[in-house]
Scaffold this motif. Structure first.
Motif, PDB file in Angstrom:
ATOM      1  N   ALA A 498       0.861  -1.164   0.000  1.00  0.00           N
ATOM      2  CA  ALA A 498       0.000   0.000   0.000  1.00  0.00           C
ATOM      3  C   ALA A 498       0.902   1.220   0.000  1.00  0.00           C
ATOM      4  O   ALA A 498       1.965   1.199   0.594  1.00  0.00           O
ATOM      5  N   MET A 499       0.497   2.276  -0.697  1.00  0.00           N
ATOM      6  CA  MET A 499       1.266   3.503  -0.617  1.00  0.00           C
ATOM      7  C   MET A 499       0.832   4.198   0.669  1.00  0.00           C
ATOM      8  O   MET A 499      -0.289   4.673   0.764  1.00  0.00           O
ATOM      9  N   VAL A 500       1.678   4.184   1.672  1.00  0.00           N
ATOM     10  CA  VAL A 500       1.404   4.951   2.888  1.00  0.00           C
ATOM     11  C   VAL A 500       2.577   5.886   3.068  1.00  0.00           C
ATOM     12  O   VAL A 500       3.717   5.450   3.125  1.00  0.00           O
ATOM     13  N   LEU A 501       2.275   7.133   3.132  1.00  0.00           N
ATOM     14  CA  LEU A 501       3.328   8.126   3.237  1.00  0.00           C
ATOM     15  C   LEU A 501       3.064   8.911   4.498  1.00  0.00           C
ATOM     16  O   LEU A 501       1.970   9.430   4.691  1.00  0.00           O
TER      17      LEU A 501
ATOM     18  N   ALA B  64      -0.604   9.846   4.238  1.00  0.00           N
ATOM     19  CA  ALA B  64      -1.202   9.988   2.909  1.00  0.00           C
ATOM     20  C   ALA B  64      -1.515   8.595   2.384  1.00  0.00           C
ATOM     21  O   ALA B  64      -0.689   7.694   2.463  1.00  0.00           O
ATOM     22  N   GLU B  69      -6.678   2.115  -1.359  1.00  0.00           N
ATOM     23  CA  GLU B  69      -6.641   1.596   0.007  1.00  0.00           C
ATOM     24  C   GLU B  69      -7.715   2.259   0.872  1.00  0.00           C
ATOM     25  O   GLU B  69      -8.381   1.586   1.663  1.00  0.00           O
TER      26      GLU B  69
END
Lengths: 693, 87
Positions: A498-501, B64, B69
């Motif tokens: 998952a893209m979690v920033l 972010a 998701e």
């Protein structure tokens, strides 16, 4: 209770552990000063930082700054290294005697997640509660004594950026006895425990864990989601995956339930430790983000910043790069003056001094780019840049963090590829490294300019030439995006990320920390990549010098050298592209560095006094004929050559840095094959299509 | 009054409580580890200029996320007026 002195009698090893952005590295720098060493953990491209400091009574303490992580359930090689060092699974690093857990007080709940995992490992631990000022600015009050009481380990309030609390921290670090944590955030469900016991027995048979290893060891090995599987050998992977499948089948969602249970315990703890107001005051970060992430002002700011960065790398770096070239040029002249003519002098001047100059000349761009990156990382703006650019990069399957490294590659792929260390997803990092050299770097510019003027003689307007140049940059960019899109579907396909920033709070940058980073990067470049670049430069020099020919004419000497013969030899391969063997020599000689093409062609055509804008070379090229008397540099040939230089690797420095940053020869060769093979095909297509016109 | 939706459908300034996340996907497990668990209060701060990603605040940290998701996180809307508060 545990004693500070380790069995071997060497000073105790303390590991600094914490989330990304918790101020861990600032604390490590403050404790060790400049007494630190940076290397790589063997087998992975994760930085290993070790240093020393002195306890309150003068005793030596060894420190290791472990990579920042969110969890011991590893999702990247960084997190896998942290897990393996803390479990004592790495043969190159001994298990730390103690842990200094750095927690960002203004983000305590999330920071306590990793902390709760680490506290269970049974290592004596000290908690450094950092950034208390940020927490206070949010109106939070922290009951440190309650936290200390609940966890059962010393809690020290500190402020790594100002050095506040460091003395207290050192005092705690140098205590002879430290208690173990008594906080157990979660109890494993009885059936999961039973399953882990069985799996531990199986893993122990394969020699992966000890018979008496804590159950946490199989637990964290089974929950490894690092796509590169750092820390595992090939044969072990199957065992781990079988164990995971078994557990997932009997207890679906066990990892999720464990994570939820941890946060439930953390919530209870925080209810006692933190006093938060109903309405928090608007933080400085929120106020800044209103502007910096604003659809219009944010974009304008990014654009301004990038223009400034490119001005620095292209224009400001030009000065020092010129001095370096001049300096080594004068050194060469000085040596030529004092040494008698001969092989030794040629080796020293044309081989060695040129080779060193070819390495050092990268330094100004590397220093500038890493100063800039350090500044953006330290302040917290880097994550904002990734936030703004994520949508664009997602079109080709990358995320926002790939933006700056790729963009920097337009100046030079070497610092650009070094900058991919800021990308935490191993898959995205690898793809970015593979596509970065397709960005048209500044070394391509002289080749482009020469060939564009050969393609379009004087009378064509500058505007048209400029449009062709822009077209070449666009072509390279398109190639990079297409390649990224394809690679995203081909390599590491099974990865579910998952893209979690995280968008951390803005902070004042630490100049000392940034300079240290710049120095460490420059040093790594000189030592690891520089030596390879130097070696290959000497090889290429030797190939274009030996065997020697007695002619006074340099072009004849070049023709008889190994490079000249290779130029002849590869002619059948490059003839379908429209090239002759003389161009072949240029291709061979510029394999180490593209810009060498211009000088080599000047030697091939025996052009004297090759001036700044290579006017005489251009005239000479216009007159060049094939054996049948037709013009060699037709528009088709020029276009074909341009396309070739847009795509072909033709840069040994890039190859050396790819080898280092991927820690594999495989990806270096794959990239060479993709780029140079692709360049050959597209140049072939260009030339053959042009003949239909 | 409360109604259900996904995190991806919230607009900037809205806050909600997480009801459920899809389970068993490694990527979603990481979101849980970052603090997005059932029961946690979450607020949408803003969307990036091109519509994605979404900036949310949860347990005092700002994250972010992409819509893919965020769309798998089911939430119960609590307070439309609040600008994040202590989520």
């Amino acid at each position: 209770m545990s004693s500070a002195a380790s069995d071997s009698g060497s000073p105790p090893l303390l590991a600094i552990v914490g989330n990304p952005n918790c101020g861990k590295t600032t604390l490590f720098n403050a404790l060790t000063g400049l007494r630190q060493k940076v290397a790589n953990y063997p087998g992975v491209t994760v930085e290993k930082k070790v240093g020393e400091c002195f306890g309150l009574h003068g005793q030596r303490l060894q420190l290791i700054d472990l990579p920042g992580a969110y969890s011991l359930n590893a999702r990247s090689p960084d997190e896998a290294v942290l897990r393996d060092v803390l479990l004592g699974r790495r043969s190159d690093t001994r298990r730390p005697d103690r842990v200094v857990l750095v927690l960002d007080a203004s983000n305590l709940e999330r920071n306590l997640y990793l902390a709760s995992q680490v506290l269970e490992l049974g290592l004596p631990t000290i908690i450094a509660l950092n950034m208390v000022d940020l927490a206070n600015a949010k109106g939070w009050q922290i009951e440190a004594r309650v936290l200390e009481e609940a966890l059962g380990v010393p809690v020290v309030l500190c402020q790594a950026t100002t050095g506040k609390g460091l003395v207290e921290l050192k005092a705690a670090m140098s205590q002879s006895e430290l208690p173990l944590s008594r906080w157990q955030a979660v109890e494993l469900a009885e059936e999961v425990r039973a399953a882990l016991l069985a799996i531990r027995a199986e893993l122990a048979l394969g020699g992966m864990v000890g018979q008496t290893a804590s159950l946490l060891e199989p637990l964290y090995l089974l929950s490894d989601h690092d796509p590169l599987h750092a820390g595992f050998r090939q044969g072990q992977l199957g065992q781990i995956e079988r164990g995971r499948a078994k557990l997932e089948q009997s207890h679906p969602g066990w990892e999720d339930r464990l994570a939820d249970a941890r946060y439930a315990a953390i919530e209870q703890l925080c209810a006692r430790v933190l006093r938060r107001p109903g309405q928090e005051p608007v933080s400085l970060t929120s106020r800044l983000d209103r502007w910096l992430l604003h659809p219009v002002f944010g974009a304008v700011f990014v654009l301004g910043l990038l223009v400034f960065l490119f001005y620095l790398i292209f224009k400001v770096a030009e000065g020092p790069m010129g001095w370096i070239e001049e300096g080594f040029g004068s050194l060469g002249q000085w040596v030529s003056h004092w040494l008698p003519a001969g092989d030794l002098r040629d080796l020293l001047v044309d081989g060695a001094i040129n080779g060193v100059a070819g390495v050092v000349v990268f330094l100004p761009q590397i220093l500038i780019l890493f100063f800039f990156i350090g500044l953006m990382e330290d302040t917290g703006y880097m994550a904002r840049l990734a936030f703004l650019m994520d949508r664009v990069m997602s079109l080709v399957g990358l995320n926002g963090k790939a933006f700056l490294p790729f963009l920097s590659s337009y100046a030079c792929a070497v610092p650009g590829i070094m900058a991919t260390r800021t990308i935490d997803s191993p898959k995205h990092r690898l793809i970015t490294i593979l596509i970065a050299p397709l960005a048209s770097c500044s070394a391509r510019l002289p080749v482009y300019l020469l060939l564009i003027s050969a393609l379009m003689p004087g009378e064509v307007s500058v505007l048209v030439k400029a449009l062709v140049l822009v077209g070449l940059y666009a072509l390279g960019t398109l190639g990079a995006f297409v390649l990224a899109w394809v690679l995203n579907r081909c390599i590491l396909r099974q990865v579910d990320e998952a893209m979690v920033l995280e968008l951390p709070s803005y902070k004042m940058p630490s100049l000392r920390g940034i300079l240290l980073l710049v120095w460490q990067r420059a040093r790594a470049f000189l030592l690891r990549a520089g030596t390879v670049i130097f070696g290959i430069s000497i090889l290429i020099w030797a190939a274009s010098t030996y065997p020697k020919h007695d002619s006074a004419d340099a072009s004849v000497r070049l023709e008889h050298s190994v490079a000249g013969r290779v130029g002849h030899f590869i002619e059948p391969v490059i003839r379908p592209l429209g090239y002759d063997w003389k161009i072949g020599i240029g291709l061979v000689a510029s394999f180490a560095a593209r810009e060498v093409f211009v000088n080599t062609m000047a030697v091939v055509y025996a052009v004297e006094d090759n001036d700044e804008d290579s006017a005489s070379l251009r005239q000479r090229m216009a007159q060049e004929k094939r054996a049948d008397g037709s013009v060699l540099y037709t528009p088709g040939v020029c276009l074909s050559l341009l396309v070739f230089y847009v795509f072909a690797m033709q840069c040994v420095s890039t190859m050396a840095i790819v080898r280092r940053e991927t820690d594999s020869w495989k990806w270096m060769w794959v990239q060479l094959a993709i780029m140079s093979g692709g360049a050959w095909l597209l140049a072939l297509l260009t030339y053959q299509v042009s003949r239909w016109w | 009054m409360s109604f259900f939706s996904t995190l991806a459908e919230l607009s900037a300034g809205q806050s909600a409580v997480i009801e459920a996340l899809s389970s068993g996907r490694a990527a979603m497990t990481r979101l849980r580890e970052m603090g997005l668990n059932p029961g946690a209060r979450v607020a949408v701060i803003r969307r990036a200029p091109l519509g994605e990603p979404l900036e949310v605040s949860v347990r005092g940290s700002h994250l972010a996320l992409r819509l893919r998701e965020a769309g798998q996180i089911r939430v119960r809307l609590t307070d439309v007026a609040s600008q994040g508060g202590q989520a």
